[in-house]
Design a protein around this motif. Structure first.
Motif, mmCIF file in Angstrom:
data_model
loop_
_atom_site.group_PDB
_atom_site.id
_atom_site.type_symbol
_atom_site.label_atom_id
_atom_site.label_comp_id
_atom_site.label_asym_id
_atom_site.label_seq_id
_atom_site.Cartn_x
_atom_site.Cartn_y
_atom_site.Cartn_z
ATOM 1 N N PRO A 129 -4.572 -5.474 2.525
ATOM 2 C CA PRO A 129 -5.067 -4.924 3.589
ATOM 3 C C PRO A 129 -4.611 -3.065 2.479
ATOM 4 C CG PRO A 129 -4.979 -5.544 5.201
ATOM 5 C CD PRO A 129 -4.521 -6.354 4.198
ATOM 6 N N GLU A 130 -5.223 -2.587 2.882
ATOM 7 C CA GLU A 130 -4.703 -1.397 2.625
ATOM 8 C C GLU A 130 -4.021 -0.673 3.437
ATOM 9 O OE1 GLU A 130 -5.430 1.017 0.277
ATOM 10 O OE2 GLU A 130 -7.413 -0.151 -0.778
ATOM 11 N N ARG A 131 -2.634 0.014 3.356
ATOM 12 C CA ARG A 131 -1.384 -0.100 3.445
ATOM 13 C C ARG A 131 -2.076 1.120 5.453
ATOM 14 N NH1 ARG A 131 3.568 -1.195 3.061
ATOM 15 N NH2 ARG A 131 3.783 -2.690 1.238
ATOM 16 N N ARG A 164 -0.837 -1.405 13.645
ATOM 17 C CA ARG A 164 0.617 -0.721 14.204
ATOM 18 C C ARG A 164 0.579 -0.237 15.247
ATOM 19 N NH1 ARG A 164 2.803 0.555 9.913
ATOM 20 N NH2 ARG A 164 3.290 -2.597 9.922
ATOM 21 N N THR A 165 0.365 1.380 15.055
ATOM 22 C CA THR A 165 -0.137 1.989 16.293
ATOM 23 C C THR A 165 -0.864 1.591 16.736
ATOM 24 O OG1 THR A 165 -0.044 4.043 14.566
ATOM 25 C CG2 THR A 165 -1.532 4.820 16.386
ATOM 26 N N ALA A 166 -1.895 1.293 17.203
ATOM 27 C CA ALA A 166 -3.166 0.829 18.269
ATOM 28 C C ALA A 166 -1.862 -0.031 19.391
ATOM 29 C CB ALA A 166 -3.851 0.245 17.699
ATOM 30 N N LEU A 167 -1.020 -1.110 19.084
ATOM 31 C CA LEU A 167 -0.815 -1.628 19.432
ATOM 32 C C LEU A 167 0.878 -1.146 19.776
ATOM 33 C CD1 LEU A 167 -0.221 -4.655 16.767
ATOM 34 C CD2 LEU A 167 -1.155 -4.752 18.713
ATOM 35 N N THR A 168 1.357 -0.233 19.245
ATOM 36 C CA THR A 168 2.667 0.344 19.831
ATOM 37 C C THR A 168 2.162 1.068 21.052
ATOM 38 O OG1 THR A 168 2.175 2.189 18.065
ATOM 39 C CG2 THR A 168 3.521 -0.208 18.284
ATOM 40 N N ASP A 169 1.082 1.738 20.540
ATOM 41 C CA ASP A 169 0.534 2.750 21.406
ATOM 42 C C ASP A 169 0.015 2.284 22.512
ATOM 43 O OD1 ASP A 169 0.888 5.180 19.817
ATOM 44 O OD2 ASP A 169 -0.517 5.228 19.165
ATOM 45 N N ALA A 170 -1.119 1.324 22.419
ATOM 46 C CA ALA A 170 -1.003 0.775 23.702
ATOM 47 C C ALA A 170 0.303 0.057 24.587
ATOM 48 C CB ALA A 170 -1.515 -0.882 23.965
ATOM 49 N N GLY A 171 1.302 -0.261 24.539
ATOM 50 C CA GLY A 171 2.471 -1.134 24.947
ATOM 51 C C GLY A 171 2.213 -1.938 25.345
ATOM 52 N N THR A 172 1.702 -2.807 23.632
ATOM 53 C CA THR A 172 1.365 -4.094 23.602
ATOM 54 C C THR A 172 2.870 -4.263 22.816
ATOM 55 O OG1 THR A 172 -0.268 -3.995 22.138
ATOM 56 C CG2 THR A 172 -0.456 -4.618 24.609
ATOM 57 N N ARG A 173 3.314 -5.634 22.332
ATOM 58 C CA ARG A 173 4.390 -7.153 21.736
ATOM 59 C C ARG A 173 2.676 -7.613 20.989
ATOM 60 N NH1 ARG A 173 9.241 -10.256 24.104
ATOM 61 N NH2 ARG A 173 10.023 -11.298 21.795
ATOM 62 N N LEU A 174 3.723 -7.453 20.154
ATOM 63 C CA LEU A 174 2.603 -8.523 19.227
ATOM 64 C C LEU A 174 3.313 -9.694 18.655
ATOM 65 C CD1 LEU A 174 0.384 -9.350 16.863
ATOM 66 C CD2 LEU A 174 1.798 -8.531 15.654
ATOM 67 N N GLU A 221 6.143 -8.912 6.926
ATOM 68 C CA GLU A 221 6.360 -7.395 6.927
ATOM 69 C C GLU A 221 6.286 -6.577 7.690
ATOM 70 O OE1 GLU A 221 6.474 -3.105 4.320
ATOM 71 O OE2 GLU A 221 5.680 -4.504 3.768
ATOM 72 N N PHE A 222 4.487 -6.895 7.921
ATOM 73 C CA PHE A 222 3.643 -6.284 9.195
ATOM 74 C C PHE A 222 4.468 -7.061 10.676
ATOM 75 C CE2 PHE A 222 0.774 -6.345 11.726
ATOM 76 C CZ PHE A 222 0.352 -4.572 12.295
#
Length: 279
Positions: free
Chosen positions: A48-50, A57-67, A104-105
Motif C-alpha cells: 500500500p501507499e506509505r 501506525r499513528t492510530a495504533l501508537t496514539d491509542a496506546g495499543t501494541r501490535l 518493516e511495518f
C-alpha cells in the motif's frame, strides 16, 4: 472465569469491524485492551501507499495499543485465501512483495510474530509443484522475518470452512514448520495454534496442547460452534488455557472471534476488565 496468567490481545480484523480501520485501535483500548493483532488490512494491496501505513501506525501508537501479530498478504479474508501456495506468477509475486513491507511495518511497532497463510489448492496444477512453491515462499518469509528477530507462524485452518486448504490439522501444520526450519536452518518458524480451527477439525484439544505447546508461537481462540466469544459454544477455555500454561506456553492469546449482531465492545463480558490489558 480464571485467566489471570493469560496475555490476551484483540484481532482488529474480525472484531470492531463496524468501525473504520483507523478507529479500531482506540476502540480496543477503550474496551481495556492494550495489545492487538491484524490480518493484512489492505486486501487488494500487498504494497500500500506509505501514507496508509503511516496512518495505521499513528492510530495504533496514539491509542496506546501494541501490535503483537500481523498476517502477511493473502487476499480477502475470509474468502479465497491465497497465501504462500499461489501458483507461479502474479499472486506469488504479490505475496513475496508484501513480506518485506509487512515486516518493516510490524518491526516499527515492535511486532515480532508474522502469520503466513498457506493458501488454497489451485485446480489444474500439480499439488507437489504447489507445495514446492509454498515452501520456497515460506522460506523467503522466514529469512526476512529473521532480520527483525521475529517468528514466522504457520496456521492450520479447518476443513469444513476451508475445504481447499491442504493444512487442516495440527500435525500437518507442524510438518510445514519443520520443513521451513530445515530449509532455512533458522528455527524461527512456529505453529499458530488456533483452537477454534482445531476443534472444527475434530481434533482432541487437550492432546494437541500437550503435544504441540512447545512448538507454538501464538494462540488464537473462538468458541465452537459459531466462532463466537468464549461462553457462546461448548469449549472450556478455563481448562484449555490452563493446560496451555501448564504445558509451558506463556505467549499471546488472540481473540479472533465474531461479535455477532452486537457492537464489538459488548462482546467481552466473559473477560473481566482488569484482565484485558497486557500484564
Amino acid at each position: 472465569m480464571g485467566f489471570t496468567d493469560t496475555r490476551f490481545n484483540v484481532n482488529l480484523s474480525i472484531l470492531f469491524t463496524e468501525l473504520p480501520l483507523l478507529e479500531r485501535p482506540a476502540a480496543a483500548r477503550a474496551a481495556g485492551f492494550t495489545a492487538v493483532e491484524l490480518w493484512w488490512p489492505w486486501v487488494d494491496a500487498p504494497v500500500p501507499e506509505r501514507s496508509e501505513l503511516a496512518a495505521l501506525r499513528t492510530a495504533l501508537t496514539d491509542a496506546g495499543t501494541r501490535l503483537v501479530g500481523l498476517n502477511f498478504y493473502a487476499g480477502r479474508l475470509p474468502g479465497p485465501d491465497r497465501g504462500a501456495l499461489s501458483i507461479p506468477g502474479e499472486e506469488s509475486e504479490r505475496f513475496r512483495a508484501n513480506v518485506p513491507v509487512a515486516v518493516e511495518f510490524g518491526r516499527s511497532l515492535g511486532c515480532t510474530a508474522f502469520n503466513a497463510l498457506y493458501g488454497n489448492r489451485v485446480e489444474g496444477v500439480d499439488p507437489a509443484a504447489q507445495d514446492e512453491l509454498a515452501l520456497e515462499n515460506l522460506a523467503f518469509a522466514a529469512r526476512t522475518v529473521a532480520e527483525a528477530n521475529g517468528t514466522l507462524l504457520i496456521e492450520a485452518l479447518n476443513a469444513p470452512e476451508s475445504p481447499h486448504c491442504p493444512i487442516v490439522s495440527a500435525p500437518r501444520a507442524v510438518e510445514i514448520v519443520d520443513a521451513v526450519n530445515a530449509t532455512t536452518g533458522l528455527a524461527n518458524a512456529a505453529f499458530l495454534m488456533d483452537l477454534y480451527h482445531l476443534s472444527m477439525n475434530g481434533e482432541d484439544l487437550p492432546s494437541a496442547i500437550e503435544t504441540y505447546a512447545a512448538r507454538t508461537g501464538h494462540v488464537q481462540i473462538a468458541d465452537n460452534p459459531g466462532r463466537g466469544a468464549p461462553g457462546t459454544g461448548d469449549l472450556d477455555f478455563v481448562d484449555l488455557l490452563g493446560r496451555l500454561k501448564k504445558a509451558g506456553y506463556d505467549g499471546w492469546v488472540g481473540l479472533e472471534y465474531k461479535a455477532g449482531d452486537r457492537p464489538s465492545a459488548s462482546a467481552f463480558a466473559w473477560l473481566p476488565h482488569p484482565l484485558r490489558a497486557a500484564h
